[in-house]
Design a protein around this motif. Structure first.
Motif, PDB file in Angstrom:
ATOM      1  N   LEU A 109       7.235  -1.221   2.005  1.00 38.84           N
ATOM      2  CA  LEU A 109       6.749  -2.151   0.920  1.00 38.84           C
ATOM      3  C   LEU A 109       6.105  -1.690  -0.041  1.00 38.84           C
ATOM      4  O   LEU A 109       6.637  -1.984  -1.182  1.00 38.84           O
ATOM      5  N   GLU A 110       5.867  -0.157  -0.236  1.00 39.82           N
ATOM      6  CA  GLU A 110       5.248   0.843  -0.966  1.00 39.82           C
ATOM      7  C   GLU A 110       7.145   0.546  -2.608  1.00 39.82           C
ATOM      8  O   GLU A 110       7.002   0.807  -3.128  1.00 39.82           O
ATOM      9  N   SER A 111       7.900   1.345  -1.279  1.00 42.57           N
ATOM     10  CA  SER A 111       9.283   0.924  -1.983  1.00 42.57           C
ATOM     11  C   SER A 111      10.212   0.504  -2.718  1.00 42.57           C
ATOM     12  O   SER A 111      10.604  -0.589  -3.951  1.00 42.57           O
ATOM     13  N   LEU A 112       9.138  -0.938  -2.107  1.00 36.96           N
ATOM     14  CA  LEU A 112       9.709  -2.490  -3.263  1.00 36.96           C
ATOM     15  C   LEU A 112       8.632  -3.003  -3.759  1.00 36.96           C
ATOM     16  O   LEU A 112       9.248  -3.942  -4.512  1.00 36.96           O
ATOM     17  N   ILE A 113       8.219  -1.952  -4.332  1.00 39.29           N
ATOM     18  CA  ILE A 113       6.797  -2.618  -5.571  1.00 39.29           C
ATOM     19  C   ILE A 113       7.631  -2.096  -6.833  1.00 39.29           C
ATOM     20  O   ILE A 113       7.395  -2.395  -7.719  1.00 39.29           O
ATOM     21  N   TYR A 114       8.941  -1.330  -6.285  1.00 34.21           N
ATOM     22  CA  TYR A 114       9.406  -0.933  -8.374  1.00 34.21           C
ATOM     23  C   TYR A 114      11.022  -2.123  -8.671  1.00 34.21           C
ATOM     24  O   TYR A 114      10.976  -1.805  -9.900  1.00 34.21           O
ATOM     25  N   SER A 115      10.609  -2.671  -7.683  1.00 36.32           N
ATOM     26  CA  SER A 115      11.768  -4.077  -8.428  1.00 36.32           C
ATOM     27  C   SER A 115      10.714  -5.017  -8.253  1.00 36.32           C
ATOM     28  O   SER A 115      11.001  -5.651  -9.239  1.00 36.32           O
ATOM     29  N   CYS A 116      10.123  -5.223  -6.996  1.00 40.57           N
ATOM     30  CA  CYS A 116       9.466  -6.533  -6.973  1.00 40.57           C
ATOM     31  C   CYS A 116       8.146  -6.823  -7.935  1.00 40.57           C
ATOM     32  O   CYS A 116       7.249  -8.061  -8.199  1.00 40.57           O
ATOM     33  N   ASP A 117       7.246  -5.400  -7.858  1.00 42.39           N
ATOM     34  CA  ASP A 117       6.038  -5.463  -8.581  1.00 42.39           C
ATOM     35  C   ASP A 117       5.471  -6.022  -6.995  1.00 42.39           C
ATOM     36  O   ASP A 117       3.759  -4.632  -6.857  1.00 42.39           O
ATOM     37  N   LYS A 118       4.990  -7.126  -6.950  1.00 36.99           N
ATOM     38  CA  LYS A 118       4.160  -7.568  -6.235  1.00 36.99           C
ATOM     39  C   LYS A 118       4.639  -8.270  -4.794  1.00 36.99           C
ATOM     40  O   LYS A 118       5.512  -8.929  -5.191  1.00 36.99           O
TER      41      LYS A 118
ATOM     42  N   MET B  11       0.769  -6.419   2.489  1.00 38.13           N
ATOM     43  CA  MET B  11       0.207  -6.299   1.078  1.00 38.13           C
ATOM     44  C   MET B  11       0.646  -5.521   0.357  1.00 38.13           C
ATOM     45  O   MET B  11      -0.159  -4.207   0.743  1.00 38.13           O
ATOM     46  N   GLU B  12       1.103  -5.008  -0.619  1.00 38.08           N
ATOM     47  CA  GLU B  12       1.445  -4.181  -1.511  1.00 38.08           C
ATOM     48  C   GLU B  12       1.949  -4.181  -2.730  1.00 38.08           C
ATOM     49  O   GLU B  12       2.848  -5.514  -3.295  1.00 38.08           O
ATOM     50  N   ALA B  13       1.406  -3.728  -4.059  1.00 35.83           N
ATOM     51  CA  ALA B  13       1.022  -3.999  -5.028  1.00 35.83           C
ATOM     52  C   ALA B  13       1.125  -3.457  -6.499  1.00 35.83           C
ATOM     53  O   ALA B  13      -0.003  -2.307  -6.338  1.00 35.83           O
ATOM     54  N   ALA B  14       1.786  -2.966  -7.317  1.00 33.46           N
ATOM     55  CA  ALA B  14       2.004  -1.862  -8.175  1.00 33.46           C
ATOM     56  C   ALA B  14       1.111  -2.449  -9.132  1.00 33.46           C
ATOM     57  O   ALA B  14       0.947  -3.660  -9.563  1.00 33.46           O
ATOM     58  N   TRP B  15       0.437  -0.938 -10.236  1.00 34.81           N
ATOM     59  CA  TRP B  15      -0.619  -1.772 -10.736  1.00 34.81           C
ATOM     60  C   TRP B  15      -1.619  -1.907 -10.456  1.00 34.81           C
ATOM     61  O   TRP B  15      -2.703  -2.541 -11.131  1.00 34.81           O
ATOM     62  N   VAL B  16      -2.155  -1.116  -8.810  1.00 37.96           N
ATOM     63  CA  VAL B  16      -3.803  -2.309  -8.532  1.00 37.96           C
ATOM     64  C   VAL B  16      -4.331  -1.294  -8.261  1.00 37.96           C
ATOM     65  O   VAL B  16      -3.864  -0.249  -7.731  1.00 37.96           O
ATOM     66  N   ASP B  17      -5.303  -0.923  -8.804  1.00 37.46           N
ATOM     67  CA  ASP B  17      -6.339  -0.188  -7.847  1.00 37.46           C
ATOM     68  C   ASP B  17      -6.939  -0.362  -7.381  1.00 37.46           C
ATOM     69  O   ASP B  17      -6.410  -1.585  -6.066  1.00 37.46           O
ATOM     70  N   ASN B  18      -8.222   0.318  -5.952  1.00 32.67           N
ATOM     71  CA  ASN B  18      -8.911   0.390  -4.955  1.00 32.67           C
ATOM     72  C   ASN B  18      -9.818  -0.968  -5.838  1.00 32.67           C
ATOM     73  O   ASN B  18      -9.746  -2.091  -4.370  1.00 32.67           O
ATOM     74  N   ASP B  19     -10.256  -1.477  -7.021  1.00 26.61           N
ATOM     75  CA  ASP B  19     -11.177  -1.908  -6.988  1.00 26.61           C
ATOM     76  C   ASP B  19     -10.703  -4.204  -6.480  1.00 26.61           C
ATOM     77  O   ASP B  19     -10.586  -4.518  -6.301  1.00 26.61           O
ATOM     78  N   GLU B  20      -9.501  -4.038  -7.284  1.00 26.92           N
ATOM     79  CA  GLU B  20      -8.632  -5.417  -7.697  1.00 26.92           C
ATOM     80  C   GLU B  20      -7.801  -5.598  -6.698  1.00 26.92           C
ATOM     81  O   GLU B  20      -7.977  -6.099  -5.916  1.00 26.92           O
ATOM     82  N   ASN B  21      -7.255  -3.909  -5.626  1.00 30.78           N
ATOM     83  CA  ASN B  21      -7.318  -4.738  -3.796  1.00 30.78           C
ATOM     84  C   ASN B  21      -8.405  -4.938  -3.484  1.00 30.78           C
ATOM     85  O   ASN B  21      -7.621  -6.100  -2.855  1.00 30.78           O
ATOM     86  N   MET B  22      -9.327  -5.131  -3.553  1.00 28.38           N
ATOM     87  CA  MET B  22     -10.031  -5.800  -2.659  1.00 28.38           C
ATOM     88  C   MET B  22     -10.419  -6.803  -2.962  1.00 28.38           C
ATOM     89  O   MET B  22     -10.825  -7.366  -2.609  1.00 28.38           O
ATOM     90  N   LYS B  23     -10.221  -7.798  -4.229  1.00 31.47           N
ATOM     91  CA  LYS B  23     -10.575  -8.726  -5.145  1.00 31.47           C
ATOM     92  C   LYS B  23      -8.885  -9.506  -4.544  1.00 31.47           C
ATOM     93  O   LYS B  23      -9.641 -10.364  -4.573  1.00 31.47           O
ATOM     94  N   VAL B  24      -8.251  -9.003  -4.538  1.00 33.23           N
ATOM     95  CA  VAL B  24      -6.964  -9.703  -3.615  1.00 33.23           C
ATOM     96  C   VAL B  24      -7.142  -9.365  -2.130  1.00 33.23           C
ATOM     97  O   VAL B  24      -7.413 -10.932  -1.931  1.00 33.23           O
ATOM     98  N   GLN B  25      -7.907  -9.546  -1.771  1.00 34.82           N
ATOM     99  CA  GLN B  25      -8.250  -9.447  -0.503  1.00 34.82           C
ATOM    100  C   GLN B  25      -9.510 -10.763   0.104  1.00 34.82           C
ATOM    101  O   GLN B  25      -9.245 -11.495   0.810  1.00 34.82           O
TER     102      GLN B  25
END
Ligand code: 4AD
Ligand code: MG
Length: 429
Positions: free
Chosen positions: A188-197, A224-238
């Motif tokens: 998933l980490e490798s796929l964010i470079y093209s799909c972002d999220k 899930m994996e998302a580019a430009w997302v930090d740990n705080d934002e990651n918690m919001k997604v969860q």
């Protein structure tokens, strides 16, 4: 033909319907057969009366055992004594597939029910669990798509350990060895470079030797994996994802949840934000409760139960010590002993349902950690490449679908959250 659920209503009274399904219970008394019929939508009482139904149909009804499949034609009538308040008075009873004496009777050992799993999955509990899981996953997909995530398909056969190299299932792969995936994360980490999220729902495999009510050898992993997302934002997604899943199930599955004595209101009450508790504070809370823990202690079932038993809402534990977590997590610059990571614990004493983190983007740090673990850098070369071509801050997490369902349904054991549980002692049926 109508679904049983749709036959049970005031405006159907007096109408002639056809219903079909399997005999759930049956008894006869004084020239009447009372059979309870089930289909995937519910149960209804069917009465077959001598002299009303044709004689061959009455004889067939008298001799039909439970789990036989049948088609009934009859009139819907109100009857307070019938389950659901209605019954179908049969004018025709057609046996489709007779059943031999059913091997599951009322009180059976857990082991026997596991041996007969292919038949036990017809039970109301198992059916309800599958429906609730379907609804939770529907809620997840809806949320991901509304928020511009792309569902992707990472491989299951892999060459690297994403989590713990001691819990890998090895398989013979042509003339080499390979592993069954423990997590889709690296792909998933490798796929964010093209799909972002991106997100994926895949089986994950852990060669867990421990027999616990929370571990399967094969579970469904929503990641899930998302580019430009930090740990705080990651918690919001969860928070938002978990909320969307729970609210979808609360809306769709009231009778199923009630079968498990779960009030849908408990699920609706879950809304962001969830509490965020640093690991250090969690240690202090546990010490105050008299547990023998100190900085560096890992949290198992006992600790997680203590932390969550008085809460009705999920909570994050943040920033675990590095020694307790895998090599790929981002160092926490506020306290370099720790990572920028979280475990999301479900309430009521349940414990971990999600593991997530911001990912380390510094290849020098990753290489150092891999070397410390004695891992071969060759195997991870493609993963390290991801940091060499336009690396971005990114985060992700994995939710164990059966863990989540076990909590939602207040099940004692995770094996009831999947039709065919795979554990140390079981691959049959
Ligand atoms: O915490 P874990 O090991 O994290 C990962 O695998 C990350 N790579 C995920 C990611 O960031 N993409 O596993 C994630 C979740 C756990 O919180 C738990 O719910 C579930 O997967 N899980 C299991 N469920 C059932 N049986 C097992 N043996 C499980 N191991 C993990
Ligand atoms: Mg974890």
């Amino acid at each position: 033909m109508v679904a049983i659920r749709d036959a049970l209503s005031k405006d159907m009274v007096g109408k002639t319907v056809q219903v079909r399904g399997w005999i759930y219970r049956t008894r006869s008394s004084g020239g009447i057969v009372f059979a309870v019929l089930r289909d995937s939508t519910g149960i209804v009482q069917v009465t077959v009366k001598k002299g009303v139904a044709p004689e061959p149909d009455f004889i067939a009804a008298t001799n039909t055992g439970i789990e036989s499949s049948v088609i009934i034609e009859g009139t819907v009538a109100e009857d307070k004594r019938a389950p659901g308040g209605y019954e179908v008075r049969a004018s025709k009873f057609t046996l489709v597939g007779p059943a031999e004496p059913f091997p599951i009777t009322e009180y059976q050992s857990t082991e026997l029910l596991l041996d007969l799993r292919h038949l036990w999955i017809r039970s109301r509990e198992q059916t309800a669990a599958m429906r609730i899981k379907d609804s939770l996953l529907m809620g997840a997909r809806e949320w991901f798509h509304k928020n511009d995530y792309v569902e992707v398909n990472p491989p299951i056969i892999t060459g690297v350990a994403a989590e713990d190299s001691t819990q890998l299932f090895q398989i013979k792969y042509f003339d080499r060895m390979a592993y069954l995936s423990q997590s889709a994360q690296f792909y998933l980490e490798s796929l964010i470079y093209s799909c972002d999220k991106v997100f994926s729902l895949t089986p994950s495999f852990r060669a867990e030797k421990s027999r616990t009510p929370r571990h399967l050898a094969e579970f469904w992993h929503l990641e899930m994996e998302a580019a430009w997302v930090d740990n705080d934002e990651n918690m919001k997604v969860q928070e938002e994802l978990v909320t969307a899943m729970l609210h979808r199930a609360a809306d769709d599955c009231r009778p199923e949840l009630e079968l498990f004595k779960r009030d849908p209101a408990d699920l609706r009450r879950v809304v962001p934000p969830f509490d965020r508790i640093p690991y250090g504070e969690a240690i202090e809370r546990l010490q105050a409760k008299g547990l023998d823990v100190s900085w560096g202690s890992d949290f198992g079932a006992v600790e997680e139960r203590e932390l969550t038993k008085d809460s009705g809402l999920p909570m994050f534990i943040m920033n675990y010590p590095k020694e307790l977590k895998p090599f790929y997590m981002k160092e926490n610059s506020d306290d370099p002993r720790t990572y920028k990571n979280t475990d999301l614990l479900a309430p009521e004493g349940f414990g971990e349902i999600i593991g997530g983190s911001e990912r380390e983007t510094d290849n020098a740090l990753l290489i150092e950690r891999l070397k410390d673990k004695g891992e071969s850098l060759d195997k991870y070369s493609w993963y390290l490449d991801l940091r060499r071509y336009g690396s971005v801050p990114h985060s992700g997490f994995g939710l164990g679908v059966e863990r989540f369902l076990t909590w939602v349904c207040k099940m004692d054991h995770i094996r009831d959250a999947i039709p065919y549980p795979r554990t140390v002692s079981r691959v049959f049926p």
